[in-house]
Design a protein around this motif. Structure first.
Motif, PDB file in Angstrom:
ATOM      1  N   GLY A 177      31.228  67.950  36.247  1.00  0.00           N
ATOM      2  CA  GLY A 177      31.663  68.696  37.510  1.00  0.00           C
ATOM      3  C   GLY A 177      31.143  68.046  38.727  1.00  0.00           C
ATOM      4  N   MET A 178      29.929  67.475  38.656  1.00  0.00           N
ATOM      5  CA  MET A 178      29.356  66.910  40.061  1.00  0.00           C
ATOM      6  C   MET A 178      29.840  65.420  40.149  1.00  0.00           C
ATOM      7  N   ASP A 179      30.491  64.839  39.150  1.00  0.00           N
ATOM      8  CA  ASP A 179      30.740  63.394  39.316  1.00  0.00           C
ATOM      9  C   ASP A 179      32.133  63.038  39.812  1.00  0.00           C
ATOM     10  N   SER A 180      31.908  62.731  41.318  1.00  0.00           N
ATOM     11  CA  SER A 180      33.274  62.612  42.104  1.00  0.00           C
ATOM     12  C   SER A 180      33.983  61.215  41.813  1.00  0.00           C
ATOM     13  N   ALA A 181      32.888  60.367  41.495  1.00  0.00           N
ATOM     14  CA  ALA A 181      33.528  58.706  41.324  1.00  0.00           C
ATOM     15  C   ALA A 181      34.392  58.735  40.051  1.00  0.00           C
ATOM     16  N   HIS A 182      34.613  59.551  39.290  1.00  0.00           N
ATOM     17  CA  HIS A 182      35.566  59.506  38.158  1.00  0.00           C
ATOM     18  C   HIS A 182      36.997  60.081  38.378  1.00  0.00           C
ATOM     19  N   VAL A 183      36.857  60.641  39.609  1.00  0.00           N
ATOM     20  CA  VAL A 183      38.286  61.580  39.575  1.00  0.00           C
ATOM     21  C   VAL A 183      39.553  60.485  39.952  1.00  0.00           C
ATOM     22  N   GLY A 184      39.311  59.504  40.925  1.00  0.00           N
ATOM     23  CA  GLY A 184      40.629  58.653  41.096  1.00  0.00           C
ATOM     24  C   GLY A 184      40.734  57.716  39.858  1.00  0.00           C
ATOM     25  N   ILE A 185      39.942  57.782  38.833  1.00  0.00           N
ATOM     26  CA  ILE A 185      40.325  56.756  37.899  1.00  0.00           C
ATOM     27  C   ILE A 185      40.436  57.442  36.615  1.00  0.00           C
ATOM     28  N   LEU A 186      39.655  58.331  35.953  1.00  0.00           N
ATOM     29  CA  LEU A 186      40.093  59.036  34.707  1.00  0.00           C
ATOM     30  C   LEU A 186      41.328  59.915  35.027  1.00  0.00           C
ATOM     31  N   HIS A 187      41.288  60.446  36.056  1.00  0.00           N
ATOM     32  CA  HIS A 187      42.621  61.506  36.241  1.00  0.00           C
ATOM     33  C   HIS A 187      43.717  60.960  37.065  1.00  0.00           C
ATOM     34  N   GLN A 188      44.069  59.457  37.086  1.00  0.00           N
ATOM     35  CA  GLN A 188      44.960  58.810  37.878  1.00  0.00           C
ATOM     36  C   GLN A 188      46.055  59.205  37.533  1.00  0.00           C
ATOM     37  N   ALA A 189      46.443  59.578  36.333  1.00  0.00           N
ATOM     38  CA  ALA A 189      47.903  59.877  35.945  1.00  0.00           C
ATOM     39  C   ALA A 189      48.435  61.258  36.412  1.00  0.00           C
ATOM     40  N   TRP A 190      47.435  62.013  36.867  1.00  0.00           N
ATOM     41  CA  TRP A 190      47.496  63.557  37.363  1.00  0.00           C
ATOM     42  C   TRP A 190      47.557  63.544  39.047  1.00  0.00           C
ATOM     43  N   ILE A 191      47.514  62.305  39.483  1.00  0.00           N
ATOM     44  CA  ILE A 191      47.159  62.524  41.086  1.00  0.00           C
ATOM     45  C   ILE A 191      48.160  63.233  41.752  1.00  0.00           C
ATOM     46  N   GLN A 192      49.287  62.865  41.779  1.00  0.00           N
ATOM     47  CA  GLN A 192      50.692  63.490  42.462  1.00  0.00           C
ATOM     48  C   GLN A 192      50.563  64.941  42.319  1.00  0.00           C
ATOM     49  N   GLN A 193      50.380  65.473  40.921  1.00  0.00           N
ATOM     50  CA  GLN A 193      50.447  66.664  40.606  1.00  0.00           C
ATOM     51  C   GLN A 193      49.196  67.544  40.941  1.00  0.00           C
ATOM     52  N   MET A 313      50.879  53.116  26.267  1.00  0.00           N
ATOM     53  CA  MET A 313      51.689  51.923  26.233  1.00  0.00           C
ATOM     54  C   MET A 313      52.926  52.255  27.239  1.00  0.00           C
ATOM     55  N   ARG A 314      53.368  53.585  27.318  1.00  0.00           N
ATOM     56  CA  ARG A 314      54.402  53.730  28.400  1.00  0.00           C
ATOM     57  C   ARG A 314      53.765  53.933  29.735  1.00  0.00           C
ATOM     58  N   GLY A 315      52.470  53.705  30.023  1.00  0.00           N
ATOM     59  CA  GLY A 315      52.080  53.758  31.564  1.00  0.00           C
ATOM     60  C   GLY A 315      51.245  54.824  31.667  1.00  0.00           C
ATOM     61  N   HIS A 316      51.017  55.901  31.043  1.00  0.00           N
ATOM     62  CA  HIS A 316      49.876  57.022  31.190  1.00  0.00           C
ATOM     63  C   HIS A 316      48.662  56.126  31.117  1.00  0.00           C
ATOM     64  N   PHE A 317      47.546  56.513  31.790  1.00  0.00           N
ATOM     65  CA  PHE A 317      46.276  55.937  32.012  1.00  0.00           C
ATOM     66  C   PHE A 317      45.412  56.385  30.852  1.00  0.00           C
ATOM     67  N   SER A 318      45.308  57.507  30.420  1.00  0.00           N
ATOM     68  CA  SER A 318      44.300  58.135  29.525  1.00  0.00           C
ATOM     69  C   SER A 318      44.897  58.393  28.019  1.00  0.00           C
ATOM     70  N   GLY A 319      46.279  58.701  28.049  1.00  0.00           N
ATOM     71  CA  GLY A 319      46.875  59.198  27.094  1.00  0.00           C
ATOM     72  C   GLY A 319      46.566  60.575  26.604  1.00  0.00           C
ATOM     73  N   PHE A 320      45.942  61.408  27.369  1.00  0.00           N
ATOM     74  CA  PHE A 320      45.819  62.862  27.268  1.00  0.00           C
ATOM     75  C   PHE A 320      46.726  63.856  27.811  1.00  0.00           C
ATOM     76  N   GLY A 321      47.151  64.803  27.192  1.00  0.00           N
ATOM     77  CA  GLY A 321      48.286  65.750  27.753  1.00  0.00           C
ATOM     78  C   GLY A 321      47.878  66.583  28.865  1.00  0.00           C
ATOM     79  N   HIS A 322      46.521  66.766  29.272  1.00  0.00           N
ATOM     80  CA  HIS A 322      46.163  67.605  30.299  1.00  0.00           C
ATOM     81  C   HIS A 322      44.865  66.757  31.276  1.00  0.00           C
ATOM     82  N   LEU A 323      44.847  67.099  32.270  1.00  0.00           N
ATOM     83  CA  LEU A 323      43.557  66.625  33.117  1.00  0.00           C
ATOM     84  C   LEU A 323      42.322  67.031  32.514  1.00  0.00           C
ATOM     85  N   ASN A 324      42.112  68.344  32.273  1.00  0.00           N
ATOM     86  CA  ASN A 324      40.910  68.758  31.857  1.00  0.00           C
ATOM     87  C   ASN A 324      40.561  68.403  30.466  1.00  0.00           C
ATOM     88  N   THR A 325      41.573  67.876  29.609  1.00  0.00           N
ATOM     89  CA  THR A 325      41.326  67.391  28.327  1.00  0.00           C
ATOM     90  C   THR A 325      40.848  66.176  28.412  1.00  0.00           C
TER      91      THR A 325
END
Length: 403
Positions: A177-193, A313-325
């Motif tokens: 929860g306190m790690d801001s550094a991961h936001v733009g990396i791990l969650h990059q597939a959800w950036i716009q949404q 393979m189709r371009g999603h960074f993490s392959g997970f169906g939800h940001l929180n997952t």
């Protein structure tokens, strides 16, 4: 600050009288269940905290009760009890316990049953409801002040709460929860949404900290267009509250993460979405089909937590169906209890290092004073003032004045 194995054990272990568990028990209210799960005269709900089992229930008139799970008579589970007449009645021998914690009937005692009732050692605990959450105090003596965060007093349409079981130690969940550094990396597939675009413009935020009475605030400072600085100003409140800033502007919805320690290797991850200004907007976190299981569990290490390599393979960074997952998978993949003695940290981990130090300071103070103090400023803590912020400014040095 990588930890020694001994420090890591002190930080993480909360079962069987462990020092951290005792400090948490005697200093803080625990969020334990969604209010909607408890129905008047309905089935009692099992709650596990610090490796111990309890039951929560709603009485006939709507009040809440919270007891040890085992009947004090012969140890039958009160999950099986009848919930009626503002009391739980054990179905084994009929002993009856009122919602206020009094033993009111012992049918199997033939001599002076009323006097006998007064001797039965029933453990019951103080309970509160706020923001659609059931909170409990399981410590000794009078409860410490309740955490009156601003989301606890908002109308129903301005706060939404959900939770999920995470199969790892509670400290890992707090660190995420306190790690801001991961936001733009791990969650990059959800950036716009999720409207987090500014976090991908600069993947290496610089942290600046401001100590507070109950923890710290920090600004994760990123370079932005036009020579400006993008600020994500988040706040950590001991022991398990992470206040996350709005997505794009300070009128937007905010997020608080709470991490309830179930036992050494399991945690309830709470998402509190709220807006102090207006009704909430639909988002990735609300509404949920089942707020007691959100997002729905997708497995564990055996199936890579449901990761879809085809999506990747189709371009999603993490392959997970939800940001929180994504968060849950990363958290659990560190192991049931992460071995922090093997870490190799960098500047992006400063917020995590700081919360570890604060937690260790609390538990050591609690040990040194034989449980008489943890050093947490209960009487001076202004919970209602805690709020995260987002902004883009020319001069990042002004961030501490932004509230």
């Amino acid at each position: 600050m990588s930890l020694t194995r001994e420090q890591n054990e002190l930080l993480c272990r909360i079962e069987n009288g462990a020092p951290m568990g005792q400090m948490l028990r005697n200093n803080f209210w625990f969020p334990v269940a969604l209010s909607q799960k408890l129905v008047a005269d309905g089935a009692p709900l099992k709650v596990r905290l610090l490796g111990e089992d309890f039951v929560a229930f709603r009485s006939t008139d709507g009040r809440l009760g919270f007891f040890d799970e085992k009947c004090p008579h012969r140890g039958a589970s009160l999950l099986l009890a009848r919930n009626e007449d503002n009391a739980l009645r054990c179905i084994y021998h009929g002993w009856k316990y009122s919602v206020t914690g009094e033993v009111v009937e012992v049918p199997t005692e033939p001599v002076n049953a009323a006097a006998f009732c007064k001797k039965v050692p029933l453990n019951h605990y103080s309970v509160r409801e706020a923001a659609g959450v059931v909170w409990v105090w399981i410590g000794k003596g009078q409860p410490k002040p309740f955490p009156e965060f601003e989301f606890n007093s908002l109308p129903d349409d301005q706060v939404y709460v959900s939770k999920q079981l995470v199969n790892c130690n509670w400290v890992q969940d707090v660190e995420g929860g306190m790690d801001s550094a991961h936001v733009g990396i791990l969650h990059q597939a959800w950036i716009q949404q999720a409207r987090l675009g500014a976090t991908t413009d600069d993947m290496a935020p610089v942290y600046d900290f401001d100590e507070t009475a109950g923890g710290y605030r920090y600004a994760a400072i990123r370079n932005a267009a036009g020579g400006k600085k993008h600020l994500r100003i988040n706040e950590y409140v001991l022991p398990w509250y992470s206040f996350i800033c709005p997505d794009e502007n300070n009128e937007g919805d905010r997020l608080t993460i709470m991490s309830t320690p179930i036992d050494d290797e399991n945690t309830f991850h709470w998402l509190v979405r709220y807006n102090p200004h207006r009704p909430l907007s639909p988002s990735l976190q609300n509404p949920a089909e089942n707020p007691d299981d959100f997002p729905p569990g997708t497995g564990g290490a055996a199936n890579r937590w449901g990761q879809d390599r085809g999506m990747m393979m189709r371009g999603h960074f993490s392959g997970f169906g939800h940001l929180n997952t994504e968060d849950f998978a990363a958290c659990e993949s560190q192991g049931a209890i992460a071995d922090r003695s093997k870490e190799f940290l960098n500047s992006g981990d400063l917020a995590v290092v700081r919360l570890r130090r604060l937690l260790l300071d609390l538990v050591r103070e609690h040990q040194a004073t034989e449980g008489n103090s943890s050093g947490f400023p209960h009487d001076s803590m202004d919970y209602h003032r805690v709020r995260a912020h987002v902004d883009t400014v020319k001069d990042e040095s002004v961030w501490k004045s932004i509230r």
